[in-house]
Design a protein around this motif. Structure first.
Motif, PDB file in Angstrom:
ATOM      1  N   SER A 164       0.833  -1.209   0.000  1.00  0.00           N
ATOM      2  CA  SER A 164       0.000   0.000   0.000  1.00  0.00           C
ATOM      3  C   SER A 164       0.864   1.253   0.000  1.00  0.00           C
ATOM      4  CB  SER A 164      -0.896   0.026   1.246  1.00  0.00           C
ATOM      5  OG  SER A 164      -1.787  -1.058   1.280  1.00  0.00           O
ATOM      6  N   LEU A 165       0.301   2.310  -0.566  1.00  0.00           N
ATOM      7  CA  LEU A 165       0.893   3.638  -0.515  1.00  0.00           C
ATOM      8  C   LEU A 165      -0.229   4.655  -0.381  1.00  0.00           C
ATOM      9  CD1 LEU A 165       3.603   3.570  -3.334  1.00  0.00           C
ATOM     10  CD2 LEU A 165       4.042   3.738  -0.882  1.00  0.00           C
ATOM     11  N   ARG A 166       0.103   5.801   0.200  1.00  0.00           N
ATOM     12  CA  ARG A 166      -0.861   6.889   0.281  1.00  0.00           C
ATOM     13  C   ARG A 166      -0.253   8.140  -0.324  1.00  0.00           C
ATOM     14  NH1 ARG A 166      -2.892  10.606   5.221  1.00  0.00           N
ATOM     15  NH2 ARG A 166      -5.103  10.845   4.644  1.00  0.00           N
ATOM     16  N   LEU A 167      -0.870   8.620  -1.371  1.00  0.00           N
ATOM     17  CA  LEU A 167      -0.413   9.837  -2.026  1.00  0.00           C
ATOM     18  C   LEU A 167      -1.145  11.044  -1.440  1.00  0.00           C
ATOM     19  CD1 LEU A 167      -0.346   8.750  -5.775  1.00  0.00           C
ATOM     20  CD2 LEU A 167       1.383   8.403  -4.002  1.00  0.00           C
ATOM     21  N   SER A 168      -0.425  12.150  -1.353  1.00  0.00           N
ATOM     22  CA  SER A 168      -1.008  13.398  -0.853  1.00  0.00           C
ATOM     23  C   SER A 168      -0.762  14.504  -1.867  1.00  0.00           C
ATOM     24  CB  SER A 168      -0.382  13.788   0.486  1.00  0.00           C
ATOM     25  OG  SER A 168      -0.608  12.811   1.465  1.00  0.00           O
ATOM     26  N   CYS A 169      -1.674  15.455  -1.890  1.00  0.00           N
ATOM     27  CA  CYS A 169      -1.547  16.612  -2.764  1.00  0.00           C
ATOM     28  C   CYS A 169      -2.036  17.833  -1.993  1.00  0.00           C
ATOM     29  CB  CYS A 169      -2.363  16.419  -4.031  1.00  0.00           C
ATOM     30  SG  CYS A 169      -2.466  17.884  -5.093  1.00  0.00           S
ATOM     31  N   VAL A 170      -1.156  18.796  -1.824  1.00  0.00           N
ATOM     32  CA  VAL A 170      -1.522  20.033  -1.137  1.00  0.00           C
ATOM     33  C   VAL A 170      -1.706  21.135  -2.170  1.00  0.00           C
ATOM     34  CG1 VAL A 170      -0.847  21.746   0.568  1.00  0.00           C
ATOM     35  CG2 VAL A 170      -0.261  19.340   0.911  1.00  0.00           C
ATOM     36  N   ALA A 171      -2.845  21.803  -2.096  1.00  0.00           N
ATOM     37  CA  ALA A 171      -3.165  22.866  -3.050  1.00  0.00           C
ATOM     38  C   ALA A 171      -3.021  24.227  -2.381  1.00  0.00           C
ATOM     39  CB  ALA A 171      -4.578  22.695  -3.578  1.00  0.00           C
ATOM     40  N   SER A 172      -2.508  25.178  -3.115  1.00  0.00           N
ATOM     41  CA  SER A 172      -2.403  26.540  -2.604  1.00  0.00           C
ATOM     42  C   SER A 172      -2.748  27.527  -3.702  1.00  0.00           C
ATOM     43  CB  SER A 172      -1.001  26.815  -2.068  1.00  0.00           C
ATOM     44  OG  SER A 172      -0.047  26.685  -3.102  1.00  0.00           O
ATOM     45  N   GLY A 173      -3.195  28.709  -3.299  1.00  0.00           N
ATOM     46  CA  GLY A 173      -3.457  29.772  -4.261  1.00  0.00           C
ATOM     47  C   GLY A 173      -4.893  29.885  -4.724  1.00  0.00           C
ATOM     48  N   TYR A 174      -5.786  28.996  -4.230  1.00  0.00           N
ATOM     49  CA  TYR A 174      -7.183  29.053  -4.640  1.00  0.00           C
ATOM     50  C   TYR A 174      -8.001  28.230  -3.654  1.00  0.00           C
ATOM     51  CZ  TYR A 174     -11.103  29.524  -7.856  1.00  0.00           C
ATOM     52  OH  TYR A 174     -12.300  29.859  -8.421  1.00  0.00           O
ATOM     53  N   ASN A 181      -6.612  21.821   2.743  1.00  0.00           N
ATOM     54  CA  ASN A 181      -6.468  22.006   1.294  1.00  0.00           C
ATOM     55  C   ASN A 181      -5.728  20.833   0.657  1.00  0.00           C
ATOM     56  OD1 ASN A 181      -7.846  24.394   1.160  1.00  0.00           O
ATOM     57  ND2 ASN A 181      -6.152  25.587   0.330  1.00  0.00           N
ATOM     58  N   SER A 182      -6.074  19.656   1.090  1.00  0.00           N
ATOM     59  CA  SER A 182      -5.327  18.474   0.664  1.00  0.00           C
ATOM     60  C   SER A 182      -6.230  17.425   0.031  1.00  0.00           C
ATOM     61  CB  SER A 182      -4.603  17.850   1.852  1.00  0.00           C
ATOM     62  OG  SER A 182      -3.585  18.697   2.326  1.00  0.00           O
ATOM     63  N   LEU A 183      -5.637  16.718  -0.904  1.00  0.00           N
ATOM     64  CA  LEU A 183      -6.273  15.602  -1.605  1.00  0.00           C
ATOM     65  C   LEU A 183      -5.410  14.376  -1.384  1.00  0.00           C
ATOM     66  CD1 LEU A 183      -8.550  14.886  -3.755  1.00  0.00           C
ATOM     67  CD2 LEU A 183      -6.729  15.147  -5.461  1.00  0.00           C
ATOM     68  N   TYR A 184      -6.065  13.219  -1.211  1.00  0.00           N
ATOM     69  CA  TYR A 184      -5.324  11.995  -0.930  1.00  0.00           C
ATOM     70  C   TYR A 184      -5.758  10.872  -1.876  1.00  0.00           C
ATOM     71  CZ  TYR A 184      -4.706  14.590   3.407  1.00  0.00           C
ATOM     72  OH  TYR A 184      -4.426  15.570   4.321  1.00  0.00           O
ATOM     73  N   LEU A 185      -4.859   9.913  -2.034  1.00  0.00           N
ATOM     74  CA  LEU A 185      -5.195   8.683  -2.752  1.00  0.00           C
ATOM     75  C   LEU A 185      -4.593   7.530  -1.971  1.00  0.00           C
ATOM     76  CD1 LEU A 185      -6.590   7.551  -5.302  1.00  0.00           C
ATOM     77  CD2 LEU A 185      -4.305   7.463  -6.361  1.00  0.00           C
ATOM     78  N   THR A 245       2.295   0.713 -11.655  1.00  0.00           N
ATOM     79  CA  THR A 245       3.529   1.493 -11.765  1.00  0.00           C
ATOM     80  C   THR A 245       3.354   2.626 -12.768  1.00  0.00           C
ATOM     81  OG1 THR A 245       4.940  -0.375 -11.183  1.00  0.00           O
ATOM     82  CG2 THR A 245       5.945   1.407 -12.464  1.00  0.00           C
ATOM     83  N   ALA A 246       3.591   3.847 -12.319  1.00  0.00           N
ATOM     84  CA  ALA A 246       3.401   5.025 -13.170  1.00  0.00           C
ATOM     85  C   ALA A 246       3.788   6.271 -12.392  1.00  0.00           C
ATOM     86  CB  ALA A 246       1.936   5.152 -13.606  1.00  0.00           C
ATOM     87  N   MET A 247       3.854   7.394 -13.113  1.00  0.00           N
ATOM     88  CA  MET A 247       3.940   8.693 -12.466  1.00  0.00           C
ATOM     89  C   MET A 247       2.513   9.126 -12.168  1.00  0.00           C
ATOM     90  SD  MET A 247       6.127  11.037 -11.485  1.00  0.00           S
ATOM     91  CE  MET A 247       7.586  11.056 -12.509  1.00  0.00           C
ATOM     92  N   TYR A 248       2.246   9.506 -10.944  1.00  0.00           N
ATOM     93  CA  TYR A 248       0.915   9.914 -10.534  1.00  0.00           C
ATOM     94  C   TYR A 248       0.871  11.430 -10.373  1.00  0.00           C
ATOM     95  CZ  TYR A 248      -0.581   5.121  -9.788  1.00  0.00           C
ATOM     96  OH  TYR A 248      -0.934   3.798  -9.977  1.00  0.00           O
ATOM     97  N   PHE A 249      -0.176  12.015 -10.939  1.00  0.00           N
ATOM     98  CA  PHE A 249      -0.337  13.465 -10.938  1.00  0.00           C
ATOM     99  C   PHE A 249      -1.634  13.869 -10.251  1.00  0.00           C
ATOM    100  CE2 PHE A 249       3.074  14.451 -13.851  1.00  0.00           C
ATOM    101  CZ  PHE A 249       3.209  13.291 -14.611  1.00  0.00           C
ATOM    102  N   CYS A 250      -1.542  14.915  -9.467  1.00  0.00           N
ATOM    103  CA  CYS A 250      -2.716  15.559  -8.889  1.00  0.00           C
ATOM    104  C   CYS A 250      -3.172  16.640  -9.863  1.00  0.00           C
ATOM    105  CB  CYS A 250      -2.318  16.166  -7.545  1.00  0.00           C
ATOM    106  SG  CYS A 250      -3.564  17.190  -6.759  1.00  0.00           S
ATOM    107  N   ALA A 251      -4.483  16.764 -10.046  1.00  0.00           N
ATOM    108  CA  ALA A 251      -5.027  17.765 -10.958  1.00  0.00           C
ATOM    109  C   ALA A 251      -6.229  18.442 -10.321  1.00  0.00           C
ATOM    110  CB  ALA A 251      -5.420  17.125 -12.283  1.00  0.00           C
ATOM    111  N   ALA A 252      -6.457  19.684 -10.695  1.00  0.00           N
ATOM    112  CA  ALA A 252      -7.554  20.449 -10.098  1.00  0.00           C
ATOM    113  C   ALA A 252      -8.254  21.325 -11.124  1.00  0.00           C
ATOM    114  CB  ALA A 252      -7.013  21.320  -8.968  1.00  0.00           C
TER     115      ALA A 252
END
Length: 119
Positions: A17-27, A76-80, A90-97
């Protein structure tokens, strides 16, 4: 200026298992549709999971039952959360908004975080 910063990628064995995080700023991101996408070498980018401003979620068929998308408005965070990982994940994972539900065009992207799953 809108910024998205991912973290949490790494190398793991199949079944892990892994947990990805994405922190958003500016909006005020809570108004947005936000999602996770991935791109493996030699393949097109694909949508993995997305959540809209009301909390409605959508998953790619390949990850249903294994991945869970969530968000924390206070941070202001998103998780997976990714469980039962497979080498095909296996891949590069991207956060999008700020995009078109569920996996349409998105206006803001992070730099990506690498996920490698070994058999």
């Amino acid at each position: 200026q809108v910024q998205l910063l991912e973290s949490g990628g790494g190398s793991v064995q199949a079944g892990g298992s892994l947990r990805l995080s994405c922190v958003a700023s500016g909006y005020p991101y809570s108004r947005w549709c936000m999602g996770w996408f991935r791109q493996a070498p030699g393949k097109e980018r694909e949508g993995v999971a997305t959540v809209d401003s009301n909390g409605r979620t959508k998953y790619a068929d390949s990850v249903k039952g294994r991945f869970t998308i969530s968000k924390d408005s206070a941070k202001n965070s998103l998780y997976l959360q990714m469980n039962s990982l497979k080498p095909d994940d296996t891949a590069m994972y991207f956060c999008a908004a700020d995009g078109d539900w569920p996996f349409g065009e998105y206006n803001y992207w992070g730099q990506g975080t690498q996920v490698t799953v070994s058999s």
